[in-house]
Each structure stands twice: as C-alpha cells, then as structure tokens.
Enzyme design. Structure first.
Site, PDB file in Angstrom:
ATOM      1  N   LYS A  26       0.840  -1.205   0.000  1.00 36.22           N
ATOM      2  CA  LYS A  26       0.000   0.000   0.000  1.00 36.22           C
ATOM      3  C   LYS A  26       0.878   1.258   0.000  1.00 36.22           C
ATOM      4  O   LYS A  26       2.095   1.170   0.125  1.00 36.22           O
ATOM      5  CB  LYS A  26      -0.932  -0.027   1.223  1.00 36.22           C
ATOM      6  CG  LYS A  26      -1.947  -1.181   1.180  1.00 36.22           C
ATOM      7  CD  LYS A  26      -2.900  -1.050   0.013  1.00 36.22           C
ATOM      8  CE  LYS A  26      -4.069  -2.021   0.084  1.00 36.22           C
ATOM      9  NZ  LYS A  26      -3.728  -3.421  -0.259  1.00 36.22           N
TER      10      LYS A  26
HETATM   11  C1  LIG Z   1      -9.881  -2.632  -1.481  1.00 35.38           C
HETATM   12  C2  LIG Z   1      -9.281  -3.394  -0.345  1.00 35.38           C
HETATM   13  N1  LIG Z   1     -10.034  -3.669   0.726  1.00 35.38           N
HETATM   14  C3  LIG Z   1      -9.534  -4.338   1.786  1.00 35.38           C
HETATM   15  C4  LIG Z   1      -8.232  -4.781   1.808  1.00 35.38           C
HETATM   16  C5  LIG Z   1      -7.752  -5.571   2.968  1.00 35.38           C
HETATM   17  O1  LIG Z   1      -6.616  -5.034   3.589  1.00 35.38           O
HETATM   18  P1  LIG Z   1      -5.547  -5.984   4.290  1.00 35.38           P
HETATM   19  O2  LIG Z   1      -4.810  -6.721   3.227  1.00 35.38           O
HETATM   20  O3  LIG Z   1      -4.684  -5.017   5.052  1.00 35.38           O
HETATM   21  O4  LIG Z   1      -6.295  -6.901   5.184  1.00 35.38           O
HETATM   22  C6  LIG Z   1      -7.407  -4.528   0.710  1.00 35.38           C
HETATM   23  C7  LIG Z   1      -6.012  -4.973   0.713  1.00 35.38           C
HETATM   24  O5  LIG Z   1      -5.457  -5.464  -0.209  1.00 35.38           O
HETATM   25  C8  LIG Z   1      -7.944  -3.824  -0.414  1.00 35.38           C
HETATM   26  O6  LIG Z   1      -7.204  -3.567  -1.489  1.00 35.38           O
END
Ligand SMILES: Cc1ncc(COP(=O)(O)O)c(C=O)c1O
Length: 374
Positions: free
Chosen positions: A189
């Site tokens: 990210k």
């Molecule tokens: C649009 C979206 N929502 C939720 C998430 C979930 O985040 P995490 O990977 O930190 O759990 C991501 C991560 O890739 C994402 O791109």
C-alpha cells in the site's frame, strides 16, 4: 544492443523500508514492551491528524480486520444487506459476509472504476443497512452521489479506503465521510506498518466499539463487555507506521508526478481520468486496453513482463461475484461495467522508486506491445 530480456525487472510495487523504520523497530524491541501500547496510541493520533482531519482513529492488525470490526461496531449483522462493488479485492465483501450480513454487488462507473450511484440505487431493498464504496486504486468514490442515495434510503455509508491514503474528494480526505473508513497498511500500500489497518471513526461510539472488539470486548481487563476478537496492532508495527507517516506525503507527490508523465506519454491505452474536485493518490496506475477480452489483455501482460521486464498486475481479473467463495451472493442480473473492467485493466508501475529511465521503458514497452496488436 541490449536484449530487452537482459534488462532488470521493473517491479510492479516496491515497499520502501529504510534505516529509520529499522531504528524504530529496534527501539520498541529494546523497550521490552512489544504488544499494543504507547506506539499504537501515538500512531493513531498522528494518523488522525495527518490523514483524516483529526477524526478518531483506531489501529488494528489488518485492513480486513478494520472492515470487519467497523461493520460490527456499526451494528451490521445477520439479516442486513450491505451494497458493495464486485470489482475490488475480496476483503470488501468477505468482511460483510463474516458479520453474517449479505454483500449485495452493484456495478461501477467506467471512468473511476468505483461504485456507480445509480446501480447502488437500483440495488436498495428494505433489508439494505449500508453502502460501502471502495476508493479503488486511490481515486475517491463519488461520495456526493453515494451519500445522496444512502440518505434517500436511510442507510449508513462506510468507506473502504484501503488503497487511498491522502486522497481527497472536494477538499475533504477520504475516510472522513463514512460512519467509519478503513485504511490498509499492507506492505504494497502507499504506506505500511508491515501488516495493519486503521479505522477512522465517525463518532466516539463507533471508536469505542472498534476498540472493544479488537480486544476481546474489554476496556477494563477481565471485565469483558461484548464478544470480541484479538485484532490488536503491536507496537512494533505501529513504530514502522509512524515513520512511514512522515514520508507518505512525498511518496504520494512522486506517484502523482509519475502518473502525470505516464498520462502524457502512453500510447494505445486508456489512461486513468481524474474526476473534477478529486485527488488521486495512484496506489495503482490502471489503464484499459479498450475492447480487449481477458485473454487478449493477459497476452499484453505476459509480453510486458517477459519481453520488456515491466512488472504489472491485473487488479482484479475475476469479479467478486464470480469467485467460488462469493458466488452465492451473485446478483440475478449482469454487472456489465464490472465485467468489462475485469477484462480490460492492467496496472502499470507508478511507485515512487521509479527512475526517469524506468518510466521511459514502461512507455516504450506499452506502445510496442499494444501497437503490435496483442
Ligand atoms: C480494497 C481493499 N479492501 C480491503 C483490503 C484488505 O486489507 P488488508 O490486506 O490489510 O487486510 C485490501 C487490501 O489489499 C484492499 O485492497
């Protein structure tokens, strides 16, 4: 002449973790207190002040946890429907389904790849409890249009801002519109804490709810008030996140400069437009091969990677409602813009470590491969 296959790979994403992050981790390790503590508290305040206009923030161990706990704190559960895009990472709908509620998939607007308010309006039923747009790739969703639909329907508005740290919509930061907003801190990210998530909370009741749920339902030790989980962030992760927070502004500016250069120099693809009044933070720089089938697009990706050593990604090749895990929630009707985007998109490198030479290689590779009609 250099064979293109001898060229170094330009990575699709490149987390930047330096000496300051290492020193911050070392400081926490030496303190002997590594679980959630003062670093997490400081990270929450600094994140709130810098990225969401001072709204209360609560840190958790992943973005997915942030969505899950935000939904639970907002009272979402069995019998409710939450309208989400199908063109996103599965975590968006997964978190809804894990509360016992039903994710209802709506279509996207073709320019921003984000939820289309008209499609959301058509998906509202008497069980709809909320709408949860995603600010996909770092471009804000249409918060005015979606806010209007949510208000007309009398339902809550949430934000999946996993990919959009620092993006703004008519001057206001994403994550400051919904009952809650969630930012992912996964390594690829725009900023990271290793793994982690930050929930920006619309009021103190939601913030308290998320804090309770991340800690077994306890505010006071062994006085459990609700059924909860252990979704705490560690001080080790928070220390990394605090350092990254001091750098994310400059990184975002570099992403935007890289995107502006690509906008001007790419040929043969549809570059990503930015809606008036929005700032795009380019978590991904996503182009379309207009009219391509998924197979044609995949051949372009393969040639970019293998012949030109340009790392690129397809986010996301399969709409959520076609995944085995979520197919039971597939709508009865088509989502045509979702299907088209899933076939046409390619995300090209835009990260802040790209050199001018890298940008030029990307542009040459795209015009060579797309010009060759693959
Ligand atoms: C649009 C979206 N929502 C939720 C998430 C979930 O985040 P995490 O990977 O930190 O759990 C991501 C991560 O890739 C994402 O791109």
């Amino acid at each position: 002449m250099t064979e293109t296959t001898d060229l170094p790979m330009i990575p699709a994403a490149k987390p930047i973790i330096g000496e300051e992050e290492r020193a911050a981790v070392d400081r926490v390790l030496r303190s002997g207190m590594v679980a959630q503590g003062p670093e997490v508290a400081a990270f929450e305040t600094e994140f709130a002040d810098q990225l969401v206009g001072g709204r209360t923030c609560v840190a958790v161990n992943s973005g997915t946890s942030g969505l899950h706990l935000g939904l639970l704190a907002a009272g979402i559960g069995a019998g409710d429907e939450v309208i989400v895009p199908s063109f996103t990472f599965a975590a968006t709908a997964n978190s809804v389904a894990l509360t016992g509620a039903t994710p209802v998939f709506a279509d996207i607007s073709p320019d921003t790849f984000n939820l289309d308010p008209e499609s959301v309006r058509a998906a509202v039923t008497d069980r709809t409890a909320a709408v949860m747009p995603v600010h996909l790739y770092g471009h804000p969703a249409d918060m005015e249009g979606l806010g209007q639909v949510a208000a007309e329907a009398g339902v809550q508005l949430f934000e999946d801002a996993a990919q959009a740290h620092g993006a703004t919509y008519h001057g206001e930061p994403v994550g400051s519109f919904g009952v809650f907003g969630m930012f992912s801190l996964y390594p690829t990210k725009n900023m990271t804490s290793g793994e982690g998530g930050m929930v920006s909370c619309g009021d103190e009741e939601i913030a308290r709810g998320v804090r309770l749920l991340r800690n077994q339902g306890m505010e006071k030790q062994y006085a459990n008030e609700v059924v909860g989980l252990n979704n705490r962030m560690t001080d080790i992760h928070a220390a990394i996140g605090r350092v990254q927070l001091t750098k994310v502004g400059a990184w975002t500016a570099q992403r935007q400069a890289n995107a502006a250069w690509l906008d001007e120099h790419l040929e043969g693809v549809v570059t990503p437009p930015v809606r008036q009044g929005c700032t795009h933070v380019y978590h991904q720089y996503t182009v379309r091969i207009a009219g391509a089938s998924g197979a044609e697009r995949d051949r372009v990706v393969q040639a970019l990677r293998e012949e030109h050593r340009v790392g690129c990604g397809v986010y996301y090749p399969t709409p959520n409602h076609e995944l085995v895990s979520l197919a039971r929630y597939a709508p009865a009707h088509e989502l045509p813009e979702t299907a088209r985007a899933a076939a046409e998109v390619i995300s090209l490198p835009v990260h802040p470590s790209l050199s001018q030479g890298d940008l030029e290689r990307i542009a040459t590779a795209v015009s060579t491969v797309v010009g060759a009609g693959r």
